[in-house]
Enzyme design. Structure first.
Site, mmCIF file in Angstrom:
data_model
loop_
_atom_site.group_PDB
_atom_site.id
_atom_site.type_symbol
_atom_site.label_atom_id
_atom_site.label_comp_id
_atom_site.label_asym_id
_atom_site.label_seq_id
_atom_site.Cartn_x
_atom_site.Cartn_y
_atom_site.Cartn_z
ATOM 1 C CB SER A 12 42.609 35.423 36.912
ATOM 2 O OG SER A 12 43.047 36.318 36.089
ATOM 3 C CG HIS A 37 39.296 32.739 37.411
ATOM 4 N ND1 HIS A 37 37.958 32.428 37.463
ATOM 5 C CD2 HIS A 37 39.841 33.644 36.606
ATOM 6 C CE1 HIS A 37 37.308 33.560 36.307
ATOM 7 N NE2 HIS A 37 38.186 34.851 36.062
ATOM 8 C CG ASP A 39 40.638 34.766 33.043
ATOM 9 O OD1 ASP A 39 39.838 35.166 32.868
ATOM 10 O OD2 ASP A 39 41.828 34.982 33.790
ATOM 11 C CG MET A 41 40.639 34.944 26.982
ATOM 12 S SD MET A 41 42.100 35.962 26.640
ATOM 13 C CE MET A 41 41.495 36.529 28.309
ATOM 14 C CG HIS A 71 35.965 33.582 32.486
ATOM 15 N ND1 HIS A 71 36.624 34.969 32.982
ATOM 16 C CD2 HIS A 71 35.035 34.030 32.327
ATOM 17 C CE1 HIS A 71 35.903 35.940 32.245
ATOM 18 N NE2 HIS A 71 34.969 34.982 31.932
ATOM 19 C CG MET A 73 36.319 35.150 28.933
ATOM 20 S SD MET A 73 37.612 35.823 29.709
ATOM 21 C CE MET A 73 38.698 35.197 30.232
ATOM 22 C CG MET A 142 33.315 39.490 32.359
ATOM 23 S SD MET A 142 34.335 38.970 33.651
ATOM 24 C CE MET A 142 35.839 39.936 32.907
ATOM 25 C CG ASP A 176 37.434 38.057 36.404
ATOM 26 O OD1 ASP A 176 38.281 38.338 36.766
ATOM 27 O OD2 ASP A 176 37.088 37.101 35.286
#
Ligand SMILES: O=C(CO)[C@H](O)[C@H](O)COP(=O)(O)O
Ligand SMILES: [Fe+2]
Length: 225
Positions: A12, A37, A39, A41, A71, A73, A142, A176
């Site tokens: 990540s 990966h 992330d 958000m 990912h 979120m 998670m 993760d």
């Protein structure tokens, strides 16, 4: 053809120097990362903001052939399926908690040519996600509260991983949050085969050995089963 589980390490870039996103990402791939990966958000599902599809698209422009997992979120994962597909994402992993119709989101992700991952936060029970295994490609458990890198690994989440591995021997199970050389054996013996690791790899002065060490631990556990 028999399908075998594979140990895969997906760093990540969350805690990397994001002013050098391309250089940091390419370095991770050169050091043996199996996938990236990314992330994403939205400041709503989690109390933090990171990057979105315009940045992912620019990164894809420079890195043509690596496997990109986003990912997500975000509170409305359905909203970003098309833009992320257009940005060149290979796997769209989203949290089921805020979604009313998970089946519909899974279907749309696949229709747009991406693999689909379903994710749960530490407080969500594993039976909530079990319903979607047949319509997804991977489950993400998670091991921290989503939102920030560099948090402490939650060992109690390994019960979920063990449960899933016992019931689904060939399922891709990703962990993760807080995963690194000191917690990898826990993840490996529980049965995770896709490992996200941020701070531990980014902060390592030998990324290649850190990645190799974690992949070996996971592959050994797979071979023992
Ligand atoms: O999804 C995440 C946080 O919500 C990150 O992927 C994760 O935290 C990785 O960073 P680290 O290994 O430093 O915990
Ligand atoms: Fe993540």
């Amino acid at each position: 053809m028999t399908r075998h589980l594979k140990a895969l390490i997906g760093p990540s870039i969350l805690n990397a120097d994001l002013s050098k996103l391309y250089e940091e990402s390419q370095k991770l791939l050169d050091n043996g990362a199996d996938y990236l990966h990314l992330d994403v958000m939205d400041g709503h599902f989690v109390p933090n903001l990171t990057l979105g599809h315009p940045v992912v698209k620019c990164l894809r422009g420079k890195i043509k052939d690596a496997f990109f997992e986003t990912h997500m979120m975000v509170s409305n994962p359905e909203q970003w399926i098309l833009p992320m597909a257009d940005a060149g994402v290979n796997q769209y992993t989203f949290h089921i908690e805020p979604v009313d119709n998970v089946e519909e989101v899974c279907r749309k992700v696949r229709e747009n040519g991406m693999k689909v991952g379903v994710a749960i936060k530490p407080g969500t029970s594993v039976t909530e996600i079990e319903k979607y295994i047949s319509i997804s490609d991977m489950v993400l458990i998670m091991t921290v509260e989503p939102g920030f890198g560099g948090q402490k690994f939650m060992e109690n989440q390994m019960e979920k991983v063990k449960y899933l591995r016992d019931h689904y021997p060939l399922l891709d199970i990703e962990v993760d949050g807080g995963v690194g050389p000191s917690t990898i054996n826990c993840c490996a013996t529980a049965g995770a085969n896709m490992i996200v690791s941020g701070t531990a790899i980014i902060g390592s002065n030998d990324q290649a050995s850190t990645i190799q060490l974690m992949r070996d631990a996971v592959q050994q556990a797979i071979n023992k089963k």
